[in-house]
Design a protein around this motif. Structure first.
Motif, mmCIF file in Angstrom:
data_model
loop_
_atom_site.group_PDB
_atom_site.id
_atom_site.type_symbol
_atom_site.label_atom_id
_atom_site.label_comp_id
_atom_site.label_asym_id
_atom_site.label_seq_id
_atom_site.Cartn_x
_atom_site.Cartn_y
_atom_site.Cartn_z
ATOM 1 N N TYR A 113 9.996 -1.609 -6.792
ATOM 2 C CA TYR A 113 8.955 -1.922 -7.752
ATOM 3 C C TYR A 113 9.109 -1.000 -8.946
ATOM 4 N N ASP A 114 9.103 -1.577 -10.160
ATOM 5 C CA ASP A 114 9.303 -0.792 -11.382
ATOM 6 C C ASP A 114 8.171 0.195 -11.621
ATOM 7 N N VAL A 115 8.550 1.415 -11.993
ATOM 8 C CA VAL A 115 7.600 2.420 -12.451
ATOM 9 C C VAL A 115 7.847 2.650 -13.943
ATOM 10 N N LEU A 116 9.091 2.956 -14.311
ATOM 11 C CA LEU A 116 9.514 3.083 -15.704
ATOM 12 C C LEU A 116 8.638 4.028 -16.529
ATOM 13 N N LYS A 117 8.455 5.231 -16.001
ATOM 14 C CA LYS A 117 7.639 6.249 -16.666
ATOM 15 C C LYS A 117 8.386 7.581 -16.658
ATOM 16 N N PRO A 118 8.127 8.426 -17.667
ATOM 17 C CA PRO A 118 8.717 9.768 -17.642
ATOM 18 C C PRO A 118 8.271 10.513 -16.384
ATOM 19 N N HIS A 119 9.184 11.291 -15.833
ATOM 20 C CA HIS A 119 8.840 12.093 -14.651
ATOM 21 C C HIS A 119 7.729 13.067 -15.036
ATOM 22 N N PRO A 120 6.711 13.231 -14.214
ATOM 23 C CA PRO A 120 5.581 14.089 -14.577
ATOM 24 C C PRO A 120 5.920 15.576 -14.629
ATOM 25 N N VAL A 121 7.038 16.009 -14.038
ATOM 26 C CA VAL A 121 7.394 17.429 -14.015
ATOM 27 C C VAL A 121 8.768 17.686 -14.642
ATOM 28 N N ARG A 141 0.843 -1.207 0.000
ATOM 29 C CA ARG A 141 0.000 0.000 0.000
ATOM 30 C C ARG A 141 0.878 1.256 0.000
ATOM 31 N N ALA A 142 1.956 1.259 0.778
ATOM 32 C CA ALA A 142 2.848 2.427 0.837
ATOM 33 C C ALA A 142 3.518 2.672 -0.511
ATOM 34 N N ILE A 143 3.955 1.614 -1.167
ATOM 35 C CA ILE A 143 4.566 1.763 -2.493
ATOM 36 C C ILE A 143 3.535 2.308 -3.478
ATOM 37 N N GLY A 144 2.352 1.726 -3.493
ATOM 38 C CA GLY A 144 1.294 2.185 -4.400
ATOM 39 C C GLY A 144 0.922 3.631 -4.155
ATOM 40 N N GLU A 145 0.789 4.023 -2.892
ATOM 41 C CA GLU A 145 0.441 5.404 -2.567
ATOM 42 C C GLU A 145 1.549 6.367 -3.000
ATOM 43 N N SER A 146 2.794 5.968 -2.851
ATOM 44 C CA SER A 146 3.906 6.820 -3.272
ATOM 45 C C SER A 146 3.935 6.986 -4.789
ATOM 46 N N ILE A 147 3.627 5.922 -5.522
ATOM 47 C CA ILE A 147 3.547 6.015 -6.983
ATOM 48 C C ILE A 147 2.375 6.913 -7.371
ATOM 49 N N ARG A 148 1.254 6.746 -6.689
ATOM 50 C CA ARG A 148 0.054 7.564 -6.944
ATOM 51 C C ARG A 148 0.351 9.047 -6.699
ATOM 52 N N LEU A 196 2.987 10.595 -7.197
ATOM 53 C CA LEU A 196 3.757 11.122 -8.324
ATOM 54 C C LEU A 196 2.853 11.463 -9.506
ATOM 55 N N GLY A 197 1.605 11.047 -9.446
ATOM 56 C CA GLY A 197 0.650 11.364 -10.503
ATOM 57 C C GLY A 197 0.304 10.200 -11.397
ATOM 58 N N PHE A 198 0.669 8.986 -11.004
ATOM 59 C CA PHE A 198 0.376 7.819 -11.830
ATOM 60 C C PHE A 198 -0.788 7.032 -11.246
ATOM 61 N N ALA A 199 -1.666 6.587 -12.128
ATOM 62 C CA ALA A 199 -2.809 5.780 -11.709
ATOM 63 C C ALA A 199 -2.359 4.341 -11.517
ATOM 64 N N GLU A 200 -3.199 3.538 -10.898
ATOM 65 C CA GLU A 200 -2.860 2.145 -10.635
ATOM 66 C C GLU A 200 -2.588 1.367 -11.917
ATOM 67 N N ASN A 201 -3.132 1.820 -13.019
ATOM 68 C CA ASN A 201 -2.889 1.139 -14.285
ATOM 69 C C ASN A 201 -1.715 1.790 -15.027
ATOM 70 N N HIS A 202 -0.746 2.292 -14.263
ATOM 71 C CA HIS A 202 0.389 3.002 -14.858
ATOM 72 C C HIS A 202 1.264 2.113 -15.717
ATOM 73 N N GLY A 203 1.219 0.837 -15.559
ATOM 74 C CA GLY A 203 2.088 -0.061 -16.315
ATOM 75 C C GLY A 203 1.400 -1.382 -16.566
ATOM 76 N N PRO A 204 2.149 -2.344 -17.053
ATOM 77 C CA PRO A 204 1.541 -3.620 -17.422
ATOM 78 C C PRO A 204 1.035 -4.437 -16.239
ATOM 79 N N VAL A 205 1.494 -4.166 -15.019
ATOM 80 C CA VAL A 205 1.079 -4.994 -13.885
ATOM 81 C C VAL A 205 0.432 -4.195 -12.762
ATOM 82 N N GLY A 206 0.284 -2.901 -12.884
ATOM 83 C CA GLY A 206 -0.342 -2.105 -11.831
ATOM 84 C C GLY A 206 0.556 -1.950 -10.623
#
Length: 125
Positions: free
Chosen positions: A88-96, A20-27, A29-39
């Motif tokens: 946990y992989d995020v692998l997305k461009p930084h939002p800012v 939950r802490a990892i998911g909330e930290s990714i969230r 940053l501006g990424f939704a739970e479907n940010h990648g192939p595995v959420g």
């Protein structure tokens, strides 16, 4: 000595809190739970095994998350001393920061103290 299934059950509540802490930290940053192939990471979706730490000689509980192609996208390790480390992989461009991307979300600590931090890297030019 505890079996693999016993160790998983012993760490379940703590592992779910870490996920939950990892998911909330990714969230955040501006990424939704479907940010990648595995959420976001889900404790029960990790494949666990016991691994003997070469220094402490404790059996650490280690779990790996994989995508549909069986590529590893994250791991969580519960150390014999009560600490843990996860990534946990995020692998997305930084939002800012346009010239950067977020590689992974890292988490570490022990029960009652979960810290997270994004690993941000410069994009190759």
């Amino acid at each position: 000595m505890a079996t693999l299934s016993q160790r998983i059950e012993e760490q379940r509540e703590f592992g779910e809190a870490i996920c939950r802490a990892i998911g909330e930290s990714i969230r955040k940053l501006g990424f939704a739970e479907n940010h990648g192939p595995v959420g976001f990471p889900v404790f029960d979706q990790a494949e666990f095994r016991l691994v003997t730490d070469p220094y402490s000689r404790h059996d650490d509980l280690v779990g790996y998350w994989f995508d549909a192609q069986k590529q590893r996208v994250g791991q969580i390790q519960f150390h014999g001393d009560g600490g843990f480390y996860a990534e946990y992989d995020v692998l997305k461009p930084h939002p800012v920061k346009l010239d950067y991307f977020i590689d992974t979300m890292n988490a570490w600590g022990r029960k009652g103290q979960i810290k997270t931090e994004a690993q941000i890297l410069a994009m190759a030019r």
